[in-house]
Design a protein around this motif. Structure first.
Motif, mmCIF file in Angstrom:
data_model
loop_
_atom_site.group_PDB
_atom_site.id
_atom_site.type_symbol
_atom_site.label_atom_id
_atom_site.label_comp_id
_atom_site.label_asym_id
_atom_site.label_seq_id
_atom_site.Cartn_x
_atom_site.Cartn_y
_atom_site.Cartn_z
ATOM 1 N N HIS A 68 0.830 -1.212 0.000
ATOM 2 C CA HIS A 68 0.000 0.000 0.000
ATOM 3 C C HIS A 68 0.862 1.260 0.000
ATOM 4 C CE1 HIS A 68 -3.337 2.682 0.958
ATOM 5 N NE2 HIS A 68 -2.603 3.172 1.948
ATOM 6 N N LEU A 69 1.919 1.279 0.807
ATOM 7 C CA LEU A 69 2.786 2.454 0.874
ATOM 8 C C LEU A 69 3.557 2.658 -0.424
ATOM 9 C CD1 LEU A 69 4.182 2.156 4.519
ATOM 10 C CD2 LEU A 69 2.467 3.752 3.660
ATOM 11 N N GLU A 70 3.964 1.585 -1.057
ATOM 12 C CA GLU A 70 4.671 1.714 -2.332
ATOM 13 C C GLU A 70 3.762 2.304 -3.407
ATOM 14 O OE1 GLU A 70 6.301 -2.032 -3.375
ATOM 15 O OE2 GLU A 70 7.967 -1.921 -1.938
ATOM 16 N N ASP A 71 2.510 1.854 -3.450
ATOM 17 C CA ASP A 71 1.559 2.415 -4.416
ATOM 18 C C ASP A 71 1.288 3.886 -4.126
ATOM 19 O OD1 ASP A 71 1.432 -0.072 -5.562
ATOM 20 O OD2 ASP A 71 -0.424 -0.664 -4.540
ATOM 21 N N SER A 72 1.156 4.220 -2.837
ATOM 22 C CA SER A 72 0.894 5.607 -2.461
ATOM 23 C C SER A 72 2.072 6.512 -2.811
ATOM 24 C CB SER A 72 0.590 5.690 -0.962
ATOM 25 O OG SER A 72 0.393 7.030 -0.555
ATOM 26 N N ASN A 73 3.287 6.045 -2.555
ATOM 27 C CA ASN A 73 4.472 6.852 -2.879
ATOM 28 C C ASN A 73 4.627 7.038 -4.384
ATOM 29 O OD1 ASN A 73 5.146 7.111 -0.166
ATOM 30 N ND2 ASN A 73 6.448 5.289 -0.172
ATOM 31 N N SER A 74 4.323 5.995 -5.137
ATOM 32 C CA SER A 74 4.397 6.106 -6.595
ATOM 33 C C SER A 74 3.388 7.120 -7.116
ATOM 34 C CB SER A 74 4.154 4.734 -7.225
ATOM 35 O OG SER A 74 4.124 4.831 -8.633
ATOM 36 N N LEU A 75 2.179 7.085 -6.559
ATOM 37 C CA LEU A 75 1.145 8.036 -6.970
ATOM 38 C C LEU A 75 1.523 9.460 -6.584
ATOM 39 C CD1 LEU A 75 -1.726 8.022 -8.266
ATOM 40 C CD2 LEU A 75 -2.629 8.045 -5.943
ATOM 41 N N ARG A 76 2.090 9.626 -5.399
ATOM 42 C CA ARG A 76 2.494 10.959 -4.952
ATOM 43 C C ARG A 76 3.626 11.521 -5.808
ATOM 44 N NH1 ARG A 76 1.297 13.461 -0.262
ATOM 45 N NH2 ARG A 76 0.522 11.517 0.640
ATOM 46 N N ASP A 77 4.540 10.668 -6.231
ATOM 47 C CA ASP A 77 5.630 11.131 -7.100
ATOM 48 C C ASP A 77 5.086 11.640 -8.431
ATOM 49 O OD1 ASP A 77 7.491 10.507 -5.177
ATOM 50 O OD2 ASP A 77 7.964 8.527 -6.011
ATOM 51 N N ARG A 78 4.087 10.966 -8.965
ATOM 52 C CA ARG A 78 3.480 11.420 -10.223
ATOM 53 C C ARG A 78 2.766 12.752 -10.037
ATOM 54 N NH1 ARG A 78 -0.256 6.572 -11.667
ATOM 55 N NH2 ARG A 78 -0.893 8.008 -13.343
ATOM 56 N N ILE A 79 2.089 12.912 -8.897
ATOM 57 C CA ILE A 79 1.393 14.173 -8.620
ATOM 58 C C ILE A 79 2.390 15.310 -8.461
ATOM 59 C CG2 ILE A 79 -0.001 15.372 -6.895
ATOM 60 C CD1 ILE A 79 -1.497 12.778 -6.412
ATOM 61 N N ARG A 80 3.479 15.052 -7.756
ATOM 62 C CA ARG A 80 4.480 16.097 -7.551
ATOM 63 C C ARG A 80 5.171 16.484 -8.852
ATOM 64 N NH1 ARG A 80 7.191 13.869 -1.874
ATOM 65 N NH2 ARG A 80 5.494 14.597 -0.499
ATOM 66 N N ALA A 81 5.325 15.535 -9.749
ATOM 67 C CA ALA A 81 5.924 15.858 -11.046
ATOM 68 C C ALA A 81 5.036 16.835 -11.816
ATOM 69 C CB ALA A 81 6.144 14.576 -11.849
ATOM 70 N N VAL A 82 3.717 16.630 -11.760
ATOM 71 C CA VAL A 82 2.795 17.562 -12.414
ATOM 72 C C VAL A 82 2.797 18.908 -11.688
ATOM 73 C CG1 VAL A 82 0.397 17.944 -13.097
ATOM 74 C CG2 VAL A 82 1.369 15.651 -13.222
ATOM 75 N N ALA A 83 2.894 18.875 -10.357
ATOM 76 C CA ALA A 83 2.904 20.120 -9.583
ATOM 77 C C ALA A 83 4.120 20.979 -9.924
ATOM 78 C CB ALA A 83 2.875 19.809 -8.091
ATOM 79 N N VAL A 84 5.246 20.344 -10.198
ATOM 80 C CA VAL A 84 6.446 21.099 -10.592
ATOM 81 C C VAL A 84 6.207 21.818 -11.915
ATOM 82 C CG1 VAL A 84 8.842 20.852 -11.326
ATOM 83 C CG2 VAL A 84 8.040 19.650 -9.293
ATOM 84 N N GLU A 85 5.561 21.154 -12.852
ATOM 85 C CA GLU A 85 5.251 21.791 -14.134
ATOM 86 C C GLU A 85 4.225 22.912 -13.956
ATOM 87 O OE1 GLU A 85 4.152 18.927 -17.042
ATOM 88 O OE2 GLU A 85 5.854 17.603 -16.638
#
Length: 281
Positions: A68-85
């Protein structure tokens, strides 16, 4: 003769004192009547707790946590990548808005800013697609793009005011950013904080406009900020970040008032007609 035999049988008895004799006798160990050589019975293996099954259940539970934590961290990394843009797009949009302080025509400023608004709208569309993978968890990841949203709302509100002279409404801001679909909308608190950020640009705008010879702008900005400040006072704001930003709005209002009174005292402000005076009162 009898005393001689007694002394011969126990020749050294008279050498011990009563205390020594008693101590010597008590040190002699006594054996029990019945002595068994059998050892005590060992505990049966059946009485031991089932530690193996308990360990397996704990391991299985934490294995689920790990996934569960691995899936959550992967999802958060994708969100943060969009937030940087998104942050990059808001910086470019802000640099375009700075041209208005150089007394450029508002039409040119709006054209340059419109391109970045479409870019921002595309980023929010990507963000909405990611959030569809975790329904019901909007506020769990909301903090990853909250700051960028507040900045975007402030810039959109400033652009809207330059174009229309009115406040950008919450529904209009959602439409410009492509939000309001399914669970992904514009948080009300983010909208209000963005409006507070927008008010910080107005005193600078007034000073630059007066410097460029537009002596009517202080009156327009003062009326807008006065109405906006009065509307915010209707809200029951607590001691949080939004309250602090609202408290800063009164300083923006005071700076605009000072510019307006200075222009009016110097006789530079346009003369109000009777109709305009009645509308203000």
């Amino acid at each position: 003769m009898r005393s001689l035999l007694f002394r011969t049988a126990i020749p050294a008895l008279h050498l011990f004192s009563p205390k020594t004799l008693t101590l010597t006798l008590t040190l002699v160990p006594l054996l029990p009547r019945s002595f068994s050589s059998k050892s005590p019975p060992m505990a049966s293996s059946k009485d031991e707790p089932p530690s193996s099954s308990s360990s397996l259940s704990i391991e299985k539970q934490f294995e689920g946590f790990r996934a569960h934590l691995e899936d959550s961290n992967s999802l958060r990394d994708r969100i943060r990548a969009v937030a940087v843009e998104m942050e990059s797009a808001t910086r470019i949009l802000y640099s375009s808005l700075l041209l208005v302080h150089q007394s450029l025509p508002i039409s040119e400023v709006l054209v340059k800013a419109a391109r970045q608004i479409e870019v921002l709208k595309g980023h929010y569309g990507r963000l909405a697609e990611i959030l569809l993978e975790c329904p019901g968890q909007y506020y769990r990841y909301h903090g990853d793009w909250r700051s960028e949203t507040q900045t975007a709302v402030s810039l959109l509100a400033f652009l809207h005011w330059l174009e229309t002279g009115n406040l950008l409404k919450h529904e209009e801001a959602e439409k410009k950013l492509g939000l309001g679909v399914s669970e992904f909308g514009l948080d009300i608190e983010d909208y209000l904080i963005g409006i507070c950020f927008m008010s910080n640009e107005l005193p600078r705008y007034v000073v630059n406009q007066v410097t460029a010879g537009d002596y009517d702008s202080p009156k327009k900005v003062l009326k807008f900020l006065t109405d906006l400040h009065a509307a915010f006072r209707m809200l029951n704001l607590r001691n949080d970040f939004l309250r602090k930003k609202f408290d800063g709005m009164k300083y923006d209002l005071r700076r605009v008032e000072e510019v307006f009174y200075d222009v009016k005292i110097r006789g530079l402000a346009p003369v109000e007609t009777a109709e305009e005076h009645s509308m203000q009162t």
